[in-house]
Enzyme design. Sequence first.
Site, short mmCIF file in Angstrom:
data_model
loop_
_atom_site.label_atom_id
_atom_site.label_comp_id
_atom_site.label_asym_id
_atom_site.label_seq_id
_atom_site.Cartn_x
_atom_site.Cartn_y
_atom_site.Cartn_z
CG ASP A 119 25.13 -84.42 -45.38
OD1 ASP A 119 25.55 -83.70 -46.31
OD2 ASP A 119 25.73 -85.44 -45.00
CG HIS A 123 28.71 -83.42 -44.77
ND1 HIS A 123 28.39 -84.60 -45.40
CD2 HIS A 123 30.04 -83.24 -44.98
CE1 HIS A 123 29.47 -85.10 -45.98
NE2 HIS A 123 30.49 -84.30 -45.74
CB SER A 150 32.50 -87.01 -46.31
OG SER A 150 32.11 -86.05 -47.25
#
Length: 313
Positions: free
Chosen positions: A254, A284, A159
């Site tokens: 996501d 996610h 991320s």
Amino acid sequence: MLDPEAQRLLDLVAAANRPTFEAIGAEAARKLYKETRAAVTPDAPDVSKALNLAAPGPHGPIPLRYYRPLGADKKQALPVLLFYHGGGWVVGDLDTHDVVCRTLANTAGCAVVSVDYRMGPEHKFPAAVDDAFAALLWVVEEAKELHIDASRVAVGGDSAGGNLAAVVALLARDAGGPALKRQALIYPATNMVMDTQSHRSFAEGYLLTHSSMTWFQLMYLNGAQDREDWRASPLKAPSLAGLPPALVIVAGHDPLRDEGEAYAKALQAAGNEVTFREFAGSIHGFITMGRVLPQANEALAEIGALLKADFAG
């Protein structure tokens, strides 16, 4: 379609009705994020060493955690992965991603250095970028002391950490080194504009929300102009040529899915070697959730195997 395990997790999260990060602010968000890790994170596997260190950085000492895999000879010069944790450049730390780093050390047979870079809102962009690159330079400089092979170095993260790993790979290219064997980008944020279809399709109800992403940006960036800076949005880099081989992992449900795929395609178009992997039924943040999402363990095994092959070559 969502994996059944991901659907069960989302149902539990909805039932818990916890406050959003943006509603409680950065300090409370960090505490909440850390407190909720135990329920989803596997037990920590043993490694031969897990040592807290600090590297000098442009904004002060950078906390690191240095891992060596189980069974490694104490003096052996091991390859190393610099790992940057996720958390929207606001939450997350060395502890929240400890199991991920231990697992990668053992599966890849390499040392791992986890980097606790400075975060917003206390330290605005580009402080995190500065720390991320400074940590890489220090690890390579101290390779002999750390019993690391400076010719076998990779970067990775999830991320926000995937964003930083991508940017560090660009910075290393432009600085003429250190040479990197791999960039392992796990559902990376690559474009702060957030105008893709996946940002619209998965704006609510899939753990990471559009409003949370907007808040993370507000905490991290100095203003809207920073979205155009390639150090925040690596997809906007003037050139993506001459970069190390990339593994790009995305989750199918996501908000960041499309920009991860776009970055993989742009890297490939620029002549780089790219391995793209979509976990279509996942969400996610799944990489840290191996206690409840088996896809996390599958992904970590794949990353480890690829790194092991990179370092052996």
